[in-house]
Design an enzyme around this catalytic site. Structure first.
Site, mmCIF file in Angstrom:
data_model
loop_
_atom_site.group_PDB
_atom_site.id
_atom_site.type_symbol
_atom_site.label_atom_id
_atom_site.label_comp_id
_atom_site.label_asym_id
_atom_site.label_seq_id
_atom_site.Cartn_x
_atom_site.Cartn_y
_atom_site.Cartn_z
ATOM 1 N N GLY A 40 0.806 -1.214 0.000
ATOM 2 C CA GLY A 40 0.000 0.000 0.000
ATOM 3 C C GLY A 40 0.838 1.261 0.000
ATOM 4 C CG ASP A 61 6.767 -7.260 -0.993
ATOM 5 O OD1 ASP A 61 6.453 -8.448 -0.755
ATOM 6 O OD2 ASP A 61 6.056 -6.295 -0.671
ATOM 7 C CE LYS A 85 1.914 -7.634 -2.499
ATOM 8 N NZ LYS A 85 1.687 -7.082 -1.143
ATOM 9 C CG ASN A 130 5.974 -6.926 9.711
ATOM 10 O OD1 ASN A 130 7.018 -6.952 10.358
ATOM 11 N ND2 ASN A 130 5.945 -7.043 8.386
ATOM 12 C CB CYS A 169 15.735 6.405 16.085
ATOM 13 S SG CYS A 169 15.783 5.397 17.589
ATOM 14 C CB CYS A 172 13.506 8.411 20.427
ATOM 15 S SG CYS A 172 15.280 8.530 20.104
ATOM 16 C CB CYS A 186 -3.783 -3.641 6.872
ATOM 17 S SG CYS A 186 -3.031 -2.052 7.166
#
Lengths: 267, 74
Positions: A40, A61, A85, A130, A169, A172, A186
């Site tokens: 996405g 991917d 993909k 994830n 980062c 943090c 999702c």
């Protein structure tokens, strides 16, 4: 570097801009960007960066296109279902802008390959779905002092910030990943397809600003939006001296492996 | 100091200013670029865009018919 007539035309709207111009467009053409995830977020990022003329785009991917992806992953088309993909994305980029060099990695990003891959690029885009991979990208980029754009979407909401060495980062703010399956993915919670475009185009814009070295990046602040109320907020956050990876006494000095939620392994 | 010439009388918006910017990018600060352009959109927009982006338009002179010459300092 001299532009050909067709390049001059293709990039004319950039060249006209004072903050891009010929010099900025050359920097874009010399840019090397790694996109993690051709989903996405990765889809609009890849399309806009290719259109902008980014010289080298790496895409990693390990998945193949699924029918459920097409509602938001706009770089993949119906005939691409079951195709890798990265291959599907590479084909679209070649049609959009044949000048872009695409390096496709049909594999999962992991502790084993991440340092070797990111070292070839100027900036990394997190387009993953994830937490384990988000923390992996953060940790490797902090340890390797590599800029990255963080992005995440769920339901109607998105969040993004940009890391550059010396600035705050991901750890943090978020110390460690939530336990598996505490935060829905999702595929469990749903996501409005168009918000992938909203957030991905913000990430692509950050990458272009980074490459041309103009404006102020989303460093030390997180941009969040809720598409239902259409409220955008930026929340400032500083570098955390107690950050487990970039703080004064880091406890993390190498890469950690966190368990992927079971459903993420199949999609 | 260098003075270069550029003819954009055959170009249309936005390529008029695009070609001007490309030529300016090849020059050093203080160099001059003489641009031949036509009346209407090019004569209205190119000097304005150049000024907006921090270049100095030193003069605009009528050459002949609908052709004008503007001198831009980088």
């Amino acid at each position: 570097m001299e532009f050909t007539d067709s390049q001059t035309e293709r990039y004319s709207r950039h060249i006209i801009l004072q903050d891009v111009g010929v010099e900025g467009q050359i920097k874009i053409s010399e840019g090397k960007v790694l996109i993690v995830g051709a989903g996405g977020l990765g889809a609009p990022v890849a399309l806009y960066l290719a259109a902008a003329g980014v010289g080298t785009i790496g895409i990693i991917d390990g998945d193949v296109v699924d029918l459920t992806n097409l509602q938001r992953q706009v770089i993949h088309f119906t005939p691409d279902v079951n195709k890798a993909k990265v291959l599907s994305a590479k084909e679209k980029i070649a049609q959009l802008n044949p000048e872009v060099k695409v390096i496709a990695y049909q594999e999962l990003l992991s502790t084993y390959n991440i340092f070797d891959i990111i070292k070839e690029y100027d900036i990394v885009v997190d387009g993953t779905d994830n937490f384990p991979t988000k923390f992996l990208i953060n940790d490797a980029c902090v340890l390797a002092q590599k800029p990255f754009s963080h992005g995440g979407i769920l339901r109607f909401e998105g969040q993004t910030f940009t890391y550059t060495p010396g600035n705050a980062c991901y750890r943090c703010v978020f110390d460690s990943p939530p336990p598996p399956n505490v935060v829905p993915t999702c595929s469990q919670a749903g996501v409005l397809g168009s918000i992938a475009g909203m957030l991905g185009t913000i990430q692509a814009t950050e990458v272009l600003k980074f490459l041309v070295n103009k404006g102020e990046l989303l460093t030390n602040r997180i941009l969040t939006f809720n598409a239902l109320s259409m409220d955008f907020r930026t929340i400032r956050f500083g570098k955390n001296t107690n950050c487990p990876i970039c703080g004064e006494h880091p406890s993390i000095t190498g890469l950690q492996t966190y368990e992927l939620p079971a459903c993420d392994l199949k999609h | 100091m260098v003075t270069k010439q550029l003819d954009i009388t055959k170009e249309h918006c936005p390529m008029t200013f695009v070609k001007t910017k490309i030529e300016l990018s090849r020059l050093q600060p203080g160099d001059l670029l003489e641009v031949l352009l036509t009346e209407g959109e090019p004569l209205e927009n190119v000097p304005r865009s150049a000024t907006e982006q921090g270049f100095r338009v030193l003069e605009i002179i009528h050459v002949k018919d609908d052709i004008h010459k503007i001198t831009i300092e980088k």
